[in-house]
Design a protein around this motif. Structure first.
Motif, PDB file in Angstrom:
ATOM      1  N   GLY A   1       0.804  -1.212   0.000  1.00  0.00           N
ATOM      2  CA  GLY A   1       0.000   0.000   0.000  1.00  0.00           C
ATOM      3  C   GLY A   1       0.833   1.256   0.000  1.00  0.00           C
ATOM      4  O   GLY A   1       2.058   1.219  -0.149  1.00  0.00           O
ATOM      5  N   ILE A   2       0.153   2.373   0.164  1.00  0.00           N
ATOM      6  CA  ILE A   2       0.770   3.698   0.095  1.00  0.00           C
ATOM      7  C   ILE A   2       0.523   4.435   1.400  1.00  0.00           C
ATOM      8  O   ILE A   2      -0.631   4.544   1.850  1.00  0.00           O
ATOM      9  N   VAL A   3       1.590   4.929   2.016  1.00  0.00           N
ATOM     10  CA  VAL A   3       1.437   5.828   3.159  1.00  0.00           C
ATOM     11  C   VAL A   3       1.350   7.244   2.600  1.00  0.00           C
ATOM     12  O   VAL A   3       2.235   7.707   1.884  1.00  0.00           O
ATOM     13  N   ALA A   4       0.262   7.933   2.913  1.00  0.00           N
ATOM     14  CA  ALA A   4      -0.008   9.259   2.356  1.00  0.00           C
ATOM     15  C   ALA A   4      -0.779  10.072   3.384  1.00  0.00           C
ATOM     16  O   ALA A   4      -1.239   9.552   4.404  1.00  0.00           O
ATOM     17  N   ALA A   5      -0.931  11.361   3.114  1.00  0.00           N
ATOM     18  CA  ALA A   5      -1.771  12.224   3.930  1.00  0.00           C
ATOM     19  C   ALA A   5      -3.148  12.291   3.288  1.00  0.00           C
ATOM     20  O   ALA A   5      -3.274  12.570   2.092  1.00  0.00           O
ATOM     21  N   THR A   6      -4.175  12.003   4.086  1.00  0.00           N
ATOM     22  CA  THR A   6      -5.551  12.005   3.586  1.00  0.00           C
ATOM     23  C   THR A   6      -6.330  13.146   4.233  1.00  0.00           C
ATOM     24  O   THR A   6      -5.998  13.617   5.313  1.00  0.00           O
ATOM     25  N   SER A   7      -7.382  13.558   3.584  1.00  0.00           N
ATOM     26  CA  SER A   7      -8.053  14.823   3.882  1.00  0.00           C
ATOM     27  C   SER A   7      -9.106  14.706   4.986  1.00  0.00           C
ATOM     28  O   SER A   7      -9.987  13.836   4.931  1.00  0.00           O
ATOM     29  N   VAL A   8      -9.036  15.611   5.981  1.00  0.00           N
ATOM     30  CA  VAL A   8     -10.095  15.654   6.995  1.00  0.00           C
ATOM     31  C   VAL A   8     -11.411  16.127   6.379  1.00  0.00           C
ATOM     32  O   VAL A   8     -12.490  15.784   6.860  1.00  0.00           O
ATOM     33  N   GLN A   9     -11.341  16.900   5.305  1.00  0.00           N
ATOM     34  CA  GLN A   9     -12.570  17.329   4.623  1.00  0.00           C
ATOM     35  C   GLN A   9     -13.248  16.125   3.977  1.00  0.00           C
ATOM     36  O   GLN A   9     -14.482  16.014   3.987  1.00  0.00           O
ATOM     37  N   ASP A  10     -12.449  15.195   3.426  1.00  0.00           N
ATOM     38  CA  ASP A  10     -13.020  13.954   2.896  1.00  0.00           C
ATOM     39  C   ASP A  10     -13.674  13.145   4.010  1.00  0.00           C
ATOM     40  O   ASP A  10     -14.721  12.520   3.807  1.00  0.00           O
ATOM     41  N   TYR A  11     -13.072  13.176   5.192  1.00  0.00           N
ATOM     42  CA  TYR A  11     -13.663  12.480   6.343  1.00  0.00           C
ATOM     43  C   TYR A  11     -15.003  13.122   6.697  1.00  0.00           C
ATOM     44  O   TYR A  11     -16.003  12.428   6.904  1.00  0.00           O
ATOM     45  N   GLU A  12     -15.026  14.440   6.752  1.00  0.00           N
ATOM     46  CA  GLU A  12     -16.252  15.162   7.099  1.00  0.00           C
ATOM     47  C   GLU A  12     -17.346  14.931   6.072  1.00  0.00           C
ATOM     48  O   GLU A  12     -18.528  14.781   6.414  1.00  0.00           O
ATOM     49  N   ASN A  13     -16.974  14.876   4.800  1.00  0.00           N
ATOM     50  CA  ASN A  13     -17.951  14.766   3.719  1.00  0.00           C
ATOM     51  C   ASN A  13     -18.293  13.320   3.358  1.00  0.00           C
ATOM     52  O   ASN A  13     -18.976  13.078   2.362  1.00  0.00           O
ATOM     53  N   ASP A  14     -17.812  12.373   4.156  1.00  0.00           N
ATOM     54  CA  ASP A  14     -18.111  10.955   3.969  1.00  0.00           C
ATOM     55  C   ASP A  14     -17.541  10.400   2.665  1.00  0.00           C
ATOM     56  O   ASP A  14     -18.046   9.424   2.121  1.00  0.00           O
ATOM     57  N   VAL A  15     -16.493  11.045   2.159  1.00  0.00           N
ATOM     58  CA  VAL A  15     -15.718  10.436   1.074  1.00  0.00           C
ATOM     59  C   VAL A  15     -14.827   9.357   1.670  1.00  0.00           C
ATOM     60  O   VAL A  15     -14.576   8.322   1.051  1.00  0.00           O
ATOM     61  N   ILE A  16     -14.338   9.597   2.881  1.00  0.00           N
ATOM     62  CA  ILE A  16     -13.714   8.550   3.679  1.00  0.00           C
ATOM     63  C   ILE A  16     -14.829   7.972   4.547  1.00  0.00           C
ATOM     64  O   ILE A  16     -15.365   8.643   5.422  1.00  0.00           O
ATOM     65  N   LYS A  17     -15.191   6.729   4.271  1.00  0.00           N
ATOM     66  CA  LYS A  17     -16.395   6.140   4.862  1.00  0.00           C
ATOM     67  C   LYS A  17     -16.064   5.291   6.096  1.00  0.00           C
ATOM     68  O   LYS A  17     -15.009   4.663   6.172  1.00  0.00           O
ATOM     69  N   LYS A  18     -17.006   5.299   7.044  1.00  0.00           N
ATOM     70  CA  LYS A  18     -16.822   4.617   8.324  1.00  0.00           C
ATOM     71  C   LYS A  18     -17.810   3.463   8.452  1.00  0.00           C
ATOM     72  O   LYS A  18     -18.904   3.503   7.899  1.00  0.00           O
TER      73      LYS A  18
END
Length: 412
Positions: A103-120
């Motif tokens: 995989g890839i270690v990268a910085a991911t966006s808190v805005q994506d987290y807020e907008n449910d692009v990063i899903k829980k």
């Protein structure tokens, strides 16, 4: 639509990475922690357990400040260095069982987290979110990546394989017999290509690290409010993640152990189970479920198979179809009186790597009255639950890989 960016990792020098990298602090016994702190001055455990220097147990806000101090000392002593260029870090793990994770270690966006692009797919506990947020705010770094996953992508797989054909920056094997490899990617054209591929992905999914990602989001909100010149480009707008394809994710089940039958006699309990399950006594023969909605039960020295009567159970959404949810709503809550799966002291969990022999031994010892074995959740089930905005019961998944702390550090 998914945004990832390269960052300048703080990481150990090549000669010390095998000495510094550490498992999650909670995974060690107190004796293991003591021996590592005593015998290895380069272990990352010295940073997260700063009181060892003074032979004193230190907690709370006082500990946070000392963690920051130990981290700065590691940098000052040249144990850590920082990359000059923003990079992605291709990380490969081959574990003791021969499983491989890329995989890839990268910085991911808190805005994506807020907008449910990063899903829980899991609920979090607010007090833990706030506690870790305050920790991050004081120490100023994150050393343990959130594990994210995405549907397999052939173009990205080809790029990773090409990179991994070259000599890695790190190659080391731990005492746990896992081998780790890391490649530093700072070529701008290649970085942009990887970012473009992820920008076409509609979502990323949290596999492990719900509390860490939630805490990073809360921290970003705090720091945004405190910064009158907030631009959106600050490091606190992102959090460190290890992003792997779905096919690399290994998910084990969590079996359930319950201390008593909630006042029921054995025969009475079996009769009540019969309403929802077709029951077969397997005697002393180990029974492990191999189909969805089938369960194993160990009770009073015997194994039973429990097969859900589909005519008695209505499935309306992805959560209803999840075996951990079915066990909860048909047995644990109505029959055994367990409503709070996180905090009820009558239930404990055993991940599937310990197998059903562990469940049998725990029940035979008299510590527990009954044990239940489940089929592991699939990545597809996990994705469907996240897509529908639902949350799994706690301890539904035990996921690998388990990452080492300190190999890459993200500062904000």
């Amino acid at each position: 639509m998914s945004k990832i960016i390269p960052f300048k990792a703080v990481r150990p020098t090549r000669d010390k990475v095998n000495l510094l990298a550490a498992r999650s602090y909670e995974s060690y016994t107190s004796m293991q922690v003591e021996s590592r702190l005593r015998d290895n001055p380069f272990s990352f455990l010295h940073i997260v357990n700063p009181g060892f220097k003074y032979q004193k147990e230190i907690s709370g806000v006082e500990r946070y400040g000392l963690v920051r101090n130990r981290y700065q000392e590691f940098k000052e002593d040249g144990i850590f260095m920082q990359d000059e260029k923003p990079s992605f870090y291709i990380y490969k793990i081959v574990n003791r069982d021969g499983l491989e994770f890329n995989g890839i270690v990268a910085a991911t966006s808190v805005q994506d987290y807020e907008n449910d692009v990063i899903k829980k797919h899991e609920d979090t506990l607010e007090f833990r979110e706030v506690l870790f947020k305050e920790y991050l705010k004081t120490v100023g770094f994150n050393a343990e990546a959130v594990l994210l996953t995405y549907p397999d992508n052939q173009e990205l797989e080809t790029i990773l394989n090409q990179i991994m054909d070259s000599r890695p920056e790190y190659e080391f094997t731990t005492t746990y017999r896992d081998t780790h490899y890391l490649w530093n990617v700072d070529d701008e054209a290649l970085l942009q290509k990887i970012q473009d591929i992820f920008s076409e992905m509609p979502a990323l999914y949290i596999a492990d690290g719900h509390h860490r990602s939630a805490s990073s989001y809360l921290l970003a909100k705090d720091l945004m409010a405190e910064n009158p010149h907030h631009s959106g480009d600050e490091a606190y707008n992102y959090f460190m993640s290890y992003i792997i394809p779905e096919s690399d994710l290994k998910i084990y089940e969590f079996n359930r152990l319950v201390k008593d039958l909630n006042g029921l006699e054995k025969e009475e309990f079996l009769i009540k189970l019969d309403e929802y399950f077709r029951i077969e006594n397997r005697g002393m023969n180990y029974y492990k479920p191999s189909e969805l909605h089938h369960f194993s039960m160990y009770l009073d020295g015997e194994f039973y198979s429990l097969n859900l009567r589909k005519s008695k159970y209505e499935i309306k959404n992805a959560l209803d179809a999840l075996d951990t949810q079915i066990l909860y709503v048909t047995i644990l809550k109505p029959l055994l009186g367990i409503e709070d799966l996180r905090n009820d002291q009558r239930i404990e969990y055993s991940h599937g790597k310990k197998d059903l022999a562990f469940v049998k031994t725990a029940v035979d010892s008299g510590t527990f009255a009954v044990g239940f074995g489940l089929l592991a959740v699939t990545t597809e089930e996990m994705r469907h639950i996240a897509d529908q905005g639902l949350k799994m019961p706690p301890k539904s998944t035990y996921i690998e890989p388990k990452l080492r702390s300190g190999v890459t550090v993200y500062e904000f």
